[in-house]
Design a protein around this motif. Sequence first.
Motif, short mmCIF file in Angstrom:
data_model
loop_
_atom_site.label_atom_id
_atom_site.label_comp_id
_atom_site.label_asym_id
_atom_site.label_seq_id
_atom_site.Cartn_x
_atom_site.Cartn_y
_atom_site.Cartn_z
N PHE A 299 -55.02 -4.95 18.55
CA PHE A 299 -54.18 -5.22 17.37
C PHE A 299 -52.74 -4.77 17.62
CE2 PHE A 299 -52.42 -5.21 13.24
CZ PHE A 299 -53.25 -5.92 12.39
N SER A 300 -52.57 -3.52 18.01
CA SER A 300 -51.21 -2.99 18.18
C SER A 300 -50.52 -3.61 19.38
CB SER A 300 -51.24 -1.47 18.33
OG SER A 300 -51.93 -1.09 19.50
N GLY A 301 -51.28 -3.85 20.46
CA GLY A 301 -50.69 -4.49 21.63
C GLY A 301 -50.18 -5.88 21.30
N PHE A 302 -50.96 -6.64 20.54
CA PHE A 302 -50.54 -7.98 20.14
C PHE A 302 -49.28 -7.93 19.30
CE2 PHE A 302 -50.52 -11.08 16.68
CZ PHE A 302 -50.40 -12.27 17.40
N MET A 303 -49.24 -7.04 18.33
CA MET A 303 -48.08 -6.97 17.43
C MET A 303 -46.80 -6.63 18.20
SD MET A 303 -49.26 -7.73 14.44
CE MET A 303 -48.12 -7.10 13.23
N PHE A 304 -46.90 -5.72 19.16
CA PHE A 304 -45.73 -5.36 19.95
C PHE A 304 -45.29 -6.51 20.85
CE2 PHE A 304 -43.92 -3.67 23.90
CZ PHE A 304 -42.84 -2.97 23.41
N VAL A 305 -46.23 -7.10 21.55
CA VAL A 305 -45.92 -8.15 22.51
C VAL A 305 -45.35 -9.39 21.81
CG1 VAL A 305 -46.99 -9.80 24.10
CG2 VAL A 305 -47.52 -7.37 24.27
N ILE A 306 -45.95 -9.78 20.69
CA ILE A 306 -45.48 -10.99 20.01
C ILE A 306 -44.08 -10.77 19.44
CG2 ILE A 306 -46.34 -10.62 17.65
CD1 ILE A 306 -46.75 -13.84 19.70
N ALA A 307 -43.77 -9.55 19.01
CA ALA A 307 -42.42 -9.27 18.50
C ALA A 307 -41.38 -9.41 19.60
CB ALA A 307 -42.37 -7.86 17.90
N VAL A 308 -41.68 -8.88 20.79
CA VAL A 308 -40.75 -8.99 21.91
C VAL A 308 -40.63 -10.44 22.37
CG1 VAL A 308 -40.33 -8.30 24.30
CG2 VAL A 308 -41.20 -6.63 22.66
N ALA A 309 -41.77 -11.14 22.49
CA ALA A 309 -41.76 -12.51 23.00
C ALA A 309 -41.00 -13.45 22.07
CB ALA A 309 -43.19 -13.00 23.19
N LEU A 310 -41.21 -13.32 20.77
CA LEU A 310 -40.56 -14.24 19.84
C LEU A 310 -39.06 -14.02 19.78
CD1 LEU A 310 -43.12 -14.31 16.87
CD2 LEU A 310 -42.71 -16.08 18.58
N GLN A 311 -38.62 -12.76 19.93
CA GLN A 311 -37.18 -12.49 19.85
C GLN A 311 -36.47 -12.70 21.18
OE1 GLN A 311 -35.81 -9.27 16.88
NE2 GLN A 311 -37.78 -8.52 17.53
N GLN A 312 -37.01 -12.15 22.25
CA GLN A 312 -36.31 -12.21 23.53
C GLN A 312 -36.62 -13.49 24.31
OE1 GLN A 312 -36.88 -8.61 25.79
NE2 GLN A 312 -36.25 -7.28 24.11
N GLY A 313 -37.79 -14.08 24.04
CA GLY A 313 -38.16 -15.29 24.77
C GLY A 313 -37.92 -16.56 23.99
#
Length: 477
Positions: A299-313
Amino acid sequence: MTETITSRPVRTGTPEAPPALGGLGLFTVLLGAALPLVDFFIVNVALPTIGADLSAGEAVLELVVAGYGVAYAVLLVLGGRLGDLLGRRRLFLGGMAAFGLTSLACGLAPDAWSLVAARVAQGASAAAMLPQVLATIQATTTGPRRAKAMSLYGATAGLSMVAGQILGGVLVAADIAGTGWRSVFLVNVPVVLAGLFLAARAVPETRSARPEPVDVPGTFLLAASILTLLVPLTEGRAAGWPLWTWLSLAAFPFAAAAFYAVERRADRAGRTPLVPPSLFAIVSLRRGLLLIVPFSIGFSGFMFVIAVALQQGAGLGPVAAGLALAPLAVVFFLFSLAGPRLVARYGTRVVPTGAVLQGVGLALMTLAAWRSWTDLGLVELLPGAAVAGAGQALQLPVVLRLVLSEVPAERAGVGSGVMVTTQQSSLALGVATLGTLFLSLTPGMGMRDALVTTLLVQLAGVALTGLLSLRLPRTIA
């Protein structure tokens, strides 16, 4: 009676009646449960803005997340023990007041290292407040009222984790009175003031009838175990994996073994250690905790990764990145409301069903990331996020309720501290492991392939959660 009561008299004609947690009191303690979880996730979408404003490097920004999570995890069991000893309402009020003050310190931090220090203090104050929520529910409710309260707690926990990320994006973009990222912390202050006002009037005081003194050796060894694992995993990649990270990881099994030996010896001697090994003889607690670990990591890994991917990628702003998960939050909330009725009818069989749904939803989001990059956003993620939200709602509230269902009332603080420590440590571990995997793969594979790979790893974790759920007791006491 198993509880010593120091609360206002209950007007029932029986002065010996135990304290009752009314609707307003339940709302207040659930507000206290929401605050720490919201703040664990609220900074994910604010990190780029914090880094730009405070000229903070990646390693320092990771400490903004990890400092809070590690301090929180290290002190949670101690917070539960102190509530048993000194009074749960007292610790709840003290912890909430400290949470408000440290949130103010975070919002006013003049530089990055001041923010890190304030976040560590904020995590410590959350550790004093949160264990009292579950312990108070356990001590002041019985039967169907306890079942309903625990279901609402589980729903609050899950919803808070998603809502925190959405709220963070909205607050950063709103730039209220020019506060920018600082508003994600300052927003806590009025909420805390309202919570203190309500708690002083609506939350009854309870404490253990036979409180044990603080287990000092156990506290230090638990802290050493958590720190030697989480700190190097969180900071290792950004720091270039220096020697101290490997030495720390090598020390972890020894610290954990020493902690277990000290706790087992105290338990056999008739004392109540910080984490009594005898508590794990309760099958529902042991198997529920085992399931919480992979669920929370994912859960927490997904939330962190998706936040970075959507903003920086994908190039989304903080609002769009946060709102991309709105379908998950809405569906989670709706299915959480139906959870108690489903459990009453089907028992814990709803948990493996939820794991299947979560897996399907995660697979749909992985496919969307593969096909729609770099146009990934709310529309593309909506089907998968909605299905995953339904699956998570059928797991987390049920398992949290199951874990404490057979814990004796006099051990309510210890049991809740153990459960929340397991959950919080796993949340921090998820950011450290899946986050590190994603950020390590990105330079070589590109962000899309790194995101897809990380989501597939999480999908394997969901499969593990589903398998573990088959071993849960079929009914909840």
